[in-house]
Design a protein around this motif. Structure first.
Motif, PDB file in Angstrom:
ATOM      1  N   LEU A  87     -38.860 -77.563  -6.660  1.00  0.00           N
ATOM      2  CA  LEU A  87     -38.865 -76.993  -7.997  1.00  0.00           C
ATOM      3  C   LEU A  87     -37.519 -77.212  -8.679  1.00  0.00           C
ATOM      4  CD1 LEU A  87     -40.983 -75.326  -6.237  1.00  0.00           C
ATOM      5  CD2 LEU A  87     -40.710 -73.519  -7.920  1.00  0.00           C
ATOM      6  N   LYS A  88     -37.575 -77.724  -9.900  1.00  0.00           N
ATOM      7  CA  LYS A  88     -36.365 -77.914 -10.700  1.00  0.00           C
ATOM      8  C   LYS A  88     -36.497 -77.118 -11.991  1.00  0.00           C
ATOM      9  CE  LYS A  88     -33.451 -80.464  -9.928  1.00  0.00           C
ATOM     10  NZ  LYS A  88     -32.161 -80.270  -9.196  1.00  0.00           N
ATOM     11  N   PRO A  89     -35.479 -76.328 -12.339  1.00  0.00           N
ATOM     12  CA  PRO A  89     -35.568 -75.522 -13.559  1.00  0.00           C
ATOM     13  C   PRO A  89     -35.491 -76.386 -14.810  1.00  0.00           C
ATOM     14  CG  PRO A  89     -33.369 -75.350 -12.616  1.00  0.00           C
ATOM     15  CD  PRO A  89     -34.197 -76.137 -11.638  1.00  0.00           C
ATOM     16  N   ILE A  90     -36.225 -75.964 -15.844  1.00  0.00           N
ATOM     17  CA  ILE A  90     -36.170 -76.633 -17.143  1.00  0.00           C
ATOM     18  C   ILE A  90     -35.123 -75.886 -17.976  1.00  0.00           C
ATOM     19  CG2 ILE A  90     -37.484 -77.323 -19.186  1.00  0.00           C
ATOM     20  CD1 ILE A  90     -40.007 -77.112 -17.439  1.00  0.00           C
ATOM     21  N   SER A 101     -55.324 -88.323 -11.032  1.00  0.00           N
ATOM     22  CA  SER A 101     -55.799 -87.341 -11.995  1.00  0.00           C
ATOM     23  C   SER A 101     -54.621 -86.743 -12.752  1.00  0.00           C
ATOM     24  CB  SER A 101     -56.580 -86.227 -11.291  1.00  0.00           C
ATOM     25  OG  SER A 101     -55.745 -85.507 -10.400  1.00  0.00           O
ATOM     26  N   PHE A 102     -54.913 -86.227 -13.950  1.00  0.00           N
ATOM     27  CA  PHE A 102     -53.895 -85.500 -14.685  1.00  0.00           C
ATOM     28  C   PHE A 102     -54.570 -84.500 -15.613  1.00  0.00           C
ATOM     29  CE2 PHE A 102     -54.515 -89.321 -17.383  1.00  0.00           C
ATOM     30  CZ  PHE A 102     -54.821 -88.728 -18.599  1.00  0.00           C
ATOM     31  N   VAL A 103     -53.794 -83.487 -16.012  1.00  0.00           N
ATOM     32  CA  VAL A 103     -54.238 -82.473 -16.969  1.00  0.00           C
ATOM     33  C   VAL A 103     -53.178 -82.350 -18.054  1.00  0.00           C
ATOM     34  CG1 VAL A 103     -54.870 -80.059 -17.349  1.00  0.00           C
ATOM     35  CG2 VAL A 103     -55.496 -81.183 -15.204  1.00  0.00           C
ATOM     36  N   LEU A 104     -53.566 -82.622 -19.297  1.00  0.00           N
ATOM     37  CA  LEU A 104     -52.689 -82.431 -20.453  1.00  0.00           C
ATOM     38  C   LEU A 104     -53.083 -81.142 -21.157  1.00  0.00           C
ATOM     39  CD1 LEU A 104     -52.560 -86.030 -22.003  1.00  0.00           C
ATOM     40  CD2 LEU A 104     -50.633 -84.784 -21.026  1.00  0.00           C
ATOM     41  N   TYR A 135     -46.321 -77.007 -27.987  1.00  0.00           N
ATOM     42  CA  TYR A 135     -45.914 -77.841 -26.856  1.00  0.00           C
ATOM     43  C   TYR A 135     -47.033 -78.791 -26.454  1.00  0.00           C
ATOM     44  CZ  TYR A 135     -48.550 -74.412 -24.059  1.00  0.00           C
ATOM     45  OH  TYR A 135     -49.529 -73.587 -23.557  1.00  0.00           O
ATOM     46  N   LEU A 136     -46.643 -79.858 -25.811  1.00  0.00           N
ATOM     47  CA  LEU A 136     -47.564 -80.760 -25.115  1.00  0.00           C
ATOM     48  C   LEU A 136     -47.048 -80.871 -23.696  1.00  0.00           C
ATOM     49  CD1 LEU A 136     -49.907 -82.795 -25.003  1.00  0.00           C
ATOM     50  CD2 LEU A 136     -48.281 -84.573 -25.701  1.00  0.00           C
ATOM     51  N   LYS A 137     -47.877 -80.456 -22.735  1.00  0.00           N
ATOM     52  CA  LYS A 137     -47.456 -80.424 -21.340  1.00  0.00           C
ATOM     53  C   LYS A 137     -48.357 -81.289 -20.473  1.00  0.00           C
ATOM     54  CE  LYS A 137     -45.289 -75.853 -20.937  1.00  0.00           C
ATOM     55  NZ  LYS A 137     -45.238 -74.618 -20.132  1.00  0.00           N
ATOM     56  N   LEU A 138     -47.710 -81.948 -19.547  1.00  0.00           N
ATOM     57  CA  LEU A 138     -48.439 -82.582 -18.451  1.00  0.00           C
ATOM     58  C   LEU A 138     -48.508 -81.527 -17.351  1.00  0.00           C
ATOM     59  CD1 LEU A 138     -49.772 -85.166 -17.376  1.00  0.00           C
ATOM     60  CD2 LEU A 138     -47.532 -85.865 -16.516  1.00  0.00           C
ATOM     61  N   ARG A 139     -49.562 -80.718 -17.411  1.00  0.00           N
ATOM     62  CA  ARG A 139     -49.682 -79.599 -16.478  1.00  0.00           C
ATOM     63  C   ARG A 139     -49.699 -80.086 -15.033  1.00  0.00           C
ATOM     64  NH1 ARG A 139     -48.895 -74.290 -18.138  1.00  0.00           N
ATOM     65  NH2 ARG A 139     -49.747 -74.011 -20.211  1.00  0.00           N
ATOM     66  N   GLN A 140     -50.367 -81.183 -14.844  1.00  0.00           N
ATOM     67  CA  GLN A 140     -50.554 -81.654 -13.475  1.00  0.00           C
ATOM     68  C   GLN A 140     -50.833 -83.147 -13.489  1.00  0.00           C
ATOM     69  OE1 GLN A 140     -53.972 -79.739 -11.695  1.00  0.00           O
ATOM     70  NE2 GLN A 140     -54.403 -81.524 -10.427  1.00  0.00           N
ATOM     71  N   GLY A 172     -47.231 -83.774  -9.393  1.00  0.00           N
ATOM     72  CA  GLY A 172     -46.178 -83.246 -10.254  1.00  0.00           C
ATOM     73  C   GLY A 172     -46.768 -82.237 -11.211  1.00  0.00           C
ATOM     74  N   THR A 173     -46.045 -81.158 -11.527  1.00  0.00           N
ATOM     75  CA  THR A 173     -46.567 -80.127 -12.417  1.00  0.00           C
ATOM     76  C   THR A 173     -45.547 -79.739 -13.481  1.00  0.00           C
ATOM     77  OG1 THR A 173     -45.764 -78.224 -11.103  1.00  0.00           O
ATOM     78  CG2 THR A 173     -47.903 -79.166 -10.494  1.00  0.00           C
ATOM     79  N   ASN A 174     -46.091 -79.299 -14.610  1.00  0.00           N
ATOM     80  CA  ASN A 174     -45.326 -78.672 -15.688  1.00  0.00           C
ATOM     81  C   ASN A 174     -44.225 -79.567 -16.260  1.00  0.00           C
ATOM     82  OD1 ASN A 174     -45.173 -76.369 -17.348  1.00  0.00           O
ATOM     83  ND2 ASN A 174     -43.360 -75.642 -16.271  1.00  0.00           N
ATOM     84  N   PHE A 175     -44.596 -80.798 -16.590  1.00  0.00           N
ATOM     85  CA  PHE A 175     -43.662 -81.685 -17.271  1.00  0.00           C
ATOM     86  C   PHE A 175     -43.879 -81.532 -18.778  1.00  0.00           C
ATOM     87  CE2 PHE A 175     -44.119 -83.656 -13.099  1.00  0.00           C
ATOM     88  CZ  PHE A 175     -42.791 -83.873 -12.757  1.00  0.00           C
ATOM     89  N   ILE A 176     -42.859 -81.036 -19.474  1.00  0.00           N
ATOM     90  CA  ILE A 176     -42.971 -80.840 -20.920  1.00  0.00           C
ATOM     91  C   ILE A 176     -42.732 -82.168 -21.617  1.00  0.00           C
ATOM     92  CG2 ILE A 176     -42.075 -79.614 -22.928  1.00  0.00           C
ATOM     93  CD1 ILE A 176     -41.251 -77.351 -21.095  1.00  0.00           C
ATOM     94  N   LEU A 177     -43.763 -82.655 -22.304  1.00  0.00           N
ATOM     95  CA  LEU A 177     -43.661 -83.944 -22.971  1.00  0.00           C
ATOM     96  C   LEU A 177     -43.150 -83.806 -24.402  1.00  0.00           C
ATOM     97  CD1 LEU A 177     -47.036 -85.494 -21.759  1.00  0.00           C
ATOM     98  CD2 LEU A 177     -44.788 -85.606 -20.676  1.00  0.00           C
TER      99      LEU A 177
END
Length: 1022
Positions: free
Chosen positions: A266-269, A869-872, A945-950, A976-981
């Motif tokens: 886990l890395k903090p944003i 797979s991915f979830v936006l 926001y637009l997130k790459l949840r997973q 990978g989870t919770n990447f803020i695009l």
């Protein structure tokens, strides 16, 4: 230790037994193009022996020469295969576009044909929840369901999450969806911090106790027509959780063992901070490393600064404070079945070490489920879930005991190490701040919970068309919250400055809920055209809550965090009881499987309402018409299914706490004097009258369209709903002082939610080796508070008097209220002759936390055992009040203050002349302290926001590679989870709420930042 050894030996024996059983026949189920058909049922004709195809279509079953295999799957014709001498079979199924009778779990845990439903239900499979890799079950559903808004509150381990279906419907009551596990309601409350979330942050919501590994599926019942059977608590939507069992897993009589393990980084944003200017004021340096004290970072440029001839080192306070977090998640389960019974035993252990040092969250979960046919027509199902959680965390929010006040606000020229002086006192850069590392060593909060959820169900079918079910369920837990604060801590709380002489407090909550349903269901085919389904039942739901709180202030012995060490002790105790009883019925009438009429009704009584208003009826009427059947389009190559559904419902909601009608006494205070005082206690009568209250009401109209195209390769579902909630509880409504009270709680408010939901599914590619599925969901909800009680302008939901989150009449729920700049009717800034903006002395709406619309995209590609797979997830609109800014801009550590010294001309008009402003001002310490940071409006930011949840990449080893091993499946994944695009928010993450899962969303004040993660996972099945 002995128990662990015994459990380990038992599991090894189970695995060894599984190894010893070698299936005699293997095969693969595909469609005509060779694409696998996962979940296809393979049964031995004339027996109860069977199994289900895996994700790659593979299966193993004990069968001999001459046996007949029955292979069935949704959307395909049933195939009968005679077993010969071959050891491996390839079974190709023929598609049947008429066979789309997908079974879905609805209210009371009853399974129904989705084709014939007359309301909106959306299902999420348990495997997708596990793949999401979230500590909190609620966060696992984000971006996957239309009409649902999910908000995570913080990045600290054990943080809460909020789920709201089709918008908020109550002003001050609970707006979250009701959670139901296998037909039994469960508690999803958040106890919160005793010192208010604004000053201390929150705790975990109880739905996070549920282990995703035991979930078969989740059905979200959205509209009131779908939830009317569930009683008043379901007026806000229902999350139906169906747990796994051992039926159909593996081969009959043989245990099936699976093990999964994952490890996360886990890395903090982190938000950005200025990294150019040192401690000081007016451009002059203050050396906080050598005894100097200054609150600001308005000193000189650091790269020009030297002390004793040596450059002053630069510190990135946030990056030095936060660490890489880690999560390990392990699960092992054993399952099996026979011709009369099935069983499942699952154990999981989750442990997260947070990005803030010394924070962690752990969860042990044991789940046991057993079903047996006691008699031919008598089925017994029992299950037991035990959960133990332990959470170590620190305070968040507007409290100096929150380490982030210093981590974000400290100068880049200050070295926080060591954290103590030679005399043992804190080493600080200013007198009114704590050293963050001293806080880690001298404060802390621990939250523990032990919970059991047992369910027993007995179903008796005296006739083929009649079933009688008795179901008993309970939800019981005990939580203990302990906080300690060493003498020397600098801070404040809701009652002013917290003592620097140390404090401890402890809260215990004992919660018990018991649920009983007795149901009689009759299903009958009257002839080839008509089918009827009638359900009648009764329900009793009882809640008991036992809360105690004790606080000690003034610790005599340092570091002895015991209530007996405190010089002043106060305590409180509360015991609450609530009971509901109801009779309910549901009738469904179907004609030629193309026309459905459904009626529901419930008569419910609640103990918390006024005695003459305790019982109230409600219900729904709905209809569905499959027009493609009437038009003979079931075999149409373009549109093969189409249904129109319409419903109307009027339901009640007892959204009132226990004893809200009573006029109670409370421990009094006069000025600065609080009781007990000099050994004498004192109590005063509440100034809010317990006015007789009735249930809140909710009326909803819904119309929907469901379609399938290209022989089920594409689907589209669109729903429009319009619901109005009335008689809403409005606390503090002013009444005549002649009554002896200043206010009363009344049924006086109203709110409306209307919106549209869209769900699209497409399979653009489906071949022997490649399958590609895409899902899209879209939600737009128009929310408006129609009115409050007479004399009430607003109701506060979270935050402070200024700023805060409020409900205003004729505004969307969640108005951000605070001070602002003065503007003219054209919304232009009114400036002084010197070019500076003017602040209004009045407060008003400056933003709104309600989003304009939400959407999500899910994507899944499988190719020869490789899956991607991915979830936006996207939220458009919805403001956030980022109170970090008001402090960081004042003290000069915000990234935006790097522009100091430049001249700008602010757009607007001059107050005296009304002419356009042409006078330039300098963006300096004076401007940011006197004209910018003290205006709440400047802290309101766009929460879009637009997130790459997973995003996940996995490899399932081919069956040929596992043929001579003990493994049935072997899957490796990287996720990978919770990447803020994309975001416009300057803080960590716009998906934040210091108020936790409460009603006041969009409020941020030094919460722990959200995290992104990389996860490596393994899953094997024996």
């Amino acid at each position: 230790m002995k128990k662990q050894i015994v459990v380990a030996i038992w599991l090894l024996l189970a695995v060894a037994f599984a190894y010893a059983q070698s299936p005699s026949l293997s095969g693969k189920v595909t469609d005509k193009d060779g694409a696998p058909v996962p979940g296809a049922s393979v049964h031995l004709k004339g027996t109860n022996i069977g199994t289900a195809a895996l994700a790659n279509g593979g299966f193993t079953i004990a069968a001999k020469d001459g046996d007949i295999l029955l292979v069935t799957a949704l959307g395909f014709n049933t195939a009968e295969i005679k077993v010969g001498h071959e050891l491996s079979l390839h079974i190709s199924l023929v598609e049947n576009s008429k066979q789309i009778n997908e079974v879905i779990v609805t209210a009371l845990g009853i399974k129904r044909d989705k084709r014939m439903l007359t309301y909106s239900v959306q299902e999420v499979k348990g495997v997708t929840l596990v793949d999401a890799k979230q500590d909190n079950l609620v966060n696992s559903m984000a971006g996957k369901i239309s009409g649902v808004q999910i908000t995570n509150s913080s990045g600290i381990p054990g943080s809460s999450a909020r789920i709201v279906v089709r918008g908020t419907t109550s002003l001050v009551g609970d707006n979250q969806a009701l959670f139901v596990v296998d037909g039994v309601p469960m508690d999803n409350s958040e106890a919160g911090n005793p010192n208010r979330p604004e000053y201390s942050g929150g705790t975990v919501n109880r739905a996070s106790d549920i282990d995703p590994n035991i979930i078969e599926s989740i059905s979200v019942l959205k509209g009131a027509a779908a939830t009317a059977l569930y009683g008043s608590a379901a007026a806000r939507g229902v999350v139906m959780i169906t747990t796994k069992n051992g039926a159909g897993t593996g081969n009959q009589g043989k245990p099936n063992v699976s093990f999964s393990s994952s490890y996360s980084f886990l890395k903090p944003i982190l938000p950005e901070f200025q990294d150019k200017y040192a401690q000081g004021s007016g451009g002059f340096y203050v050396d906080g490393n050598n005894g100097g004290k200054s609150s600001s970072s308005w000193g000189p440029l650091l790269d020009t600064l030297k002390v004793n001839g040596a450059p002053v080192p630069k510190h990135n306070q946030a990056k030095e404070f936060f660490k890489t977090g880690h999560t390990s998640d392990n699960n092992i389960n054993v399952s099996g079945f026979s011709d009369k019974s099935n069983y499942l035993v699952s154990y999981s252990y989750l442990k997260t070490n947070g990005t803030v040092p010394q924070t962690d969250y752990s969860r042990h979960s044991l789940f046991v489920k057993y079903g047996v046919n006691v008699l031919k027509n008598l089925q017994l199902n029992t299950q037991f879930n035990y959960i133990q959680t332990d959470n170590h965390r620190y305070l968040e929010g507007n409290n100096f005991a929150n380490a982030l006040w210093t981590v974000y606000g400290a100068p880049i020229s200050w070295d926080p190490h060591p954290n103590v002086n030679d005399d043992g006192s804190q080493r600080v850069y200013r007198n009114a701040r704590n050293n963050p590392y001293w806080i880690l060593d001298n404060t802390g909060l621990q939250d523990k919970a032990n919970r059991i959820i047992p369910v027993v169900s007995l179903s008796y079918s005296p006739l083929s068309w009649l079933t009688i079910t008795e179901r008993l369920g309970a939800d019981m837990y005990v939580t203990t919250t302990d906080y300690h604060e060493a003498p020397g801590t600098i801070g404040w709380g809701s009652n002013g400055a917290t003592p620097i002489i140390g404090q401890v407090y402890k809260r215990d909550i004992k919660y018990q809920q018991f649920n009983n349903d007795l149901m009689i269901e009759a299903k009958k085919d009257f002839n080839k055209d008509w089918f009827g389904d009638l359900l009648i039942g009764s329900n009793i739901l009882s809640n008991y809550s036992d809360n105690s709180f004790v606080q000690g202030v003034g610790l005599s012995v340092d570091k002895l965090y015991n209530i007996g060490n405190a010089s002043q002790v106060t305590s409180s105790y509360g015991y609450y009881r609530k009971r509901k009883a109801a009779l309910y019925a549901q009738a469904n009438l179907e004609y030629k499987r193309m026309l459905t009429l459904a009626l529901t009704g419930r008569y419910e009584g609640s103990s918390v309402l006024s005695q003459d208003k305790q019982f109230y009826p409600y219900g729904s009427v709905s209809a569905g018409f499959i027009f493609t059947e009437a038009l003979n389009m079931a075999d149409n190559p373009i549109m093969n299914f189409g249904k129109i559904r319409v419903s109307y419902s009027a339901v009640g909601n007892d959204n009132v706490g226990p004893y809200a009608l009573s006029n109670s006494f409370y421990q009094a205070g006069v000025g600065n004097i609080t009781f007990p005082f000099r050994g004498q206690n004192g109590y005063a009568l509440t100034n809010t009258y317990g006015f007789p209250l009735k249930n809140e009401t909710l009326e909803e109209f819904e119309i929907g369209l469901e379609t399938k195209f290209f022989r089920n390769r594409a689907s589209l579902e669109v729903s429009y709903f319009n619901k109005k909630s009335g008689n809403l509880l409005t606390p503090g409504s002013p009444i005549s002082a002649a009554t002896g009270f200043t206010g009363a709680s009344l049924n006086a408010g109203a709110m409306r939610n209307k919106g549209i939901e869209l769900t699209l599914g497409v399979t653009p590619v489906k071949t022997r080796n490649l399958t590609w599925n895409i899902g899209v969901n879209y939600t737009k909800i128009d929310n408006r508070v129609l009115n409050l009680a007479n004399g009430i302008d607003y109701i506060q939901l979270a935050g402070f008097t200024d700023p805060g989150i409020f409900a205003y009449a004729n505004q969307p729920y969640g108005v951000i209220y605070g001070n602002h700049y003065i503007r003219n009717e054209q919304h232009q800034l009114i400036l002084t002759e010197n070019g500076y903006p003017t602040r209004s002395n009045d407060f008003g709406p400056i933003g709104n936390s309600t989003p304009k619309w939400m959407g999500g995209i899910t994507n899944n590609i499988n190719y020869k055992g490789i899956s991607f797979s991915f979830v936006l997830d996207h939220k458009h609109g919805g403001d956030v009040i980022n109170l970090d800014n008001s402090s960081l801009y004042y003290y000069g550590t915000a990234k935006g203050t790097e522009n100091r010294g430049i001249s700008v001309v602010l757009p607007g008009v001059v107050e005296k002349t009304n002419a356009p402003n042409k006078t330039a001002i300098t963006l300096n310490e004076t401007y940011y302290k006197s004209y910018y940071s003290n205006v709440d409006e400047n802290s309101v930011e766009d929460g879009s926001y637009l997130k790459l949840r997973q995003v996940s990449l996995g490899y399932n080893l081919a069956a040929t590679l596992l043929k001579h091993t003990a493994f049935k499946t072997f899957v490796l994944t990287v996720t990978g989870t919770n990447f803020i695009l994309h975001k416009n928010y300057t803080g960590s993450d716009p998906e934040v709420s210091l108020n936790g899962s409460g009603n006041g969303q969009g409020f941020s004040n030094f919460p722990v930042p959200s995290n992104k993660s990389i996860i490596v996972g393994l899953k094997v099945m024996f």
